[in-house]
Write a protein that holds these residues in place. Structure first.
Motif, short mmCIF file in Angstrom:
data_model
loop_
_atom_site.label_atom_id
_atom_site.label_comp_id
_atom_site.label_asym_id
_atom_site.label_seq_id
_atom_site.Cartn_x
_atom_site.Cartn_y
_atom_site.Cartn_z
N ALA A 80 -2.90 -34.88 -20.04
CA ALA A 80 -2.58 -33.50 -20.42
C ALA A 80 -1.49 -32.92 -19.54
N ARG A 81 -1.54 -33.24 -18.23
CA ARG A 81 -0.48 -32.76 -17.33
C ARG A 81 0.88 -33.28 -17.78
N ALA A 82 0.93 -34.56 -18.15
CA ALA A 82 2.20 -35.13 -18.63
C ALA A 82 2.63 -34.48 -19.94
N LEU A 83 1.69 -34.22 -20.83
CA LEU A 83 2.00 -33.65 -22.13
C LEU A 83 2.42 -32.18 -22.03
N ALA A 84 1.99 -31.50 -20.97
CA ALA A 84 2.33 -30.09 -20.82
C ALA A 84 3.84 -29.87 -20.71
N ALA A 85 4.57 -30.91 -20.34
CA ALA A 85 6.03 -30.81 -20.28
C ALA A 85 6.68 -30.95 -21.65
N GLU A 86 5.84 -31.14 -22.69
CA GLU A 86 6.32 -31.34 -24.06
C GLU A 86 7.39 -32.45 -24.11
N PRO A 87 7.00 -33.65 -23.66
CA PRO A 87 7.97 -34.73 -23.52
C PRO A 87 8.31 -35.41 -24.84
N ALA A 88 9.48 -36.03 -24.88
CA ALA A 88 9.85 -36.87 -26.02
C ALA A 88 9.28 -38.27 -25.85
#
Length: 242
Positions: free
Chosen positions: A156-164
């Motif tokens: 979730a922490r990684a996804l919070a950056a809205e990554p490609a």
């Protein structure tokens, strides 16, 4: 840099790598990964799979060859954001940080390190926590969660950056089989819902074999690249790859 459909998420051209003073870990690797792929990267310990991921992310520079991420150099200015769950991601067990605080840290690459979270940031954090199934544990100290739940918080922490692109290095180490299956299902859902490209590194791939769209076996070079169903039986244990 906009992410355009005709540009691969990842492209390696003749990439080799050696740590200073040591032998080459990777030799003449060429690879293209299409946008939206769920790529499993497996192989024996020391085979170069984590090094390959670090080259893609720009954490290491190739000894020879070129790495491109969404058409540009990794970590170049204006490049699409990348979410990274590093090997054995963890926090000190005595740290009282909550799940929400861990995920809020993922917004730093979007909003910068200074100033309070904006309403938009809080909405993304809440939505991301819910997406990984931790809404009821958002205020709980991370240390009180199981290993599998902690990994969900780091995802979730990684996804919070809205990554490609979402890159995970050995995310199920020390996690029980049921949690591994649950994480695999979660990642498959994220790929479908968000269209994010996923790179998943593991020394074994049983938990994700049924959800990855493509599998690489790495042992100094790429020894297999294709659908998991096409993998020769002798290579289902990557330590037997030759």
């Amino acid at each position: 840099m906009p992410v355009t459909a005709d540009v691969p998420a990842v492209a390696l051209d003749g990439v080799s790598f050696a740590y200073r003073g040591g032998p080459r870990v990777l030799e003449d690797v060429s690879l293209e990964v299409e946008r939206g792929a769920f790529l499993g990267i497996a192989g024996p310990n020391g085979g170069g799979k984590t090094t390959l991921l670090r080259l893609v992310l720009g954490l290491e520079r190739p000894t020879a060859g070129q790495v491109r991420l969404f058409g540009g150099a990794p970590q170049s200015r204006g490049a699409p954001r990348v979410g990274y769950v590093s090997q054995r991601a963890q926090l000190a067990s005595a740290t009282p940080v909550t799940v929400r605080e861990v995920v809020e840290a993922g917004r730093l690459s979007v909003r910068g390190p200074f100033g309070p979270l904006r309403a938009e940031d809080r909405a993304v954090v809440a939505r991301t926590i819910e997406r990984v199934g931790l809404a009821d544990r958002a205020g709980a100290p991370l240390r009180t969660l199981s290993g599998g739940m902690q990994q969900r918080a780091f995802i979730a922490r990684a996804l919070a950056a809205e990554p490609a692109l979402l890159a995970l290095d050995e995310p199920t180490t020390g996690v029980d089989a049921e949690s591994q299956e649950s994480l695999a299902a979660l990642l498959a859902e994220l790929r479908t819902e968000l269209g994010v490209t996923i790179l998943y590194v593991s020394h074994e791939f049983g938990a994700v074999e049924h959800v990855v769209s493509r599998l690489l076996l790495v042992r100094g070079r790429i020894v297999f690249d294709g659908a998991p169903a096409d993998l020769p039986a002798v290579w289902h244990d990557p330590s037997h790859a030759h």
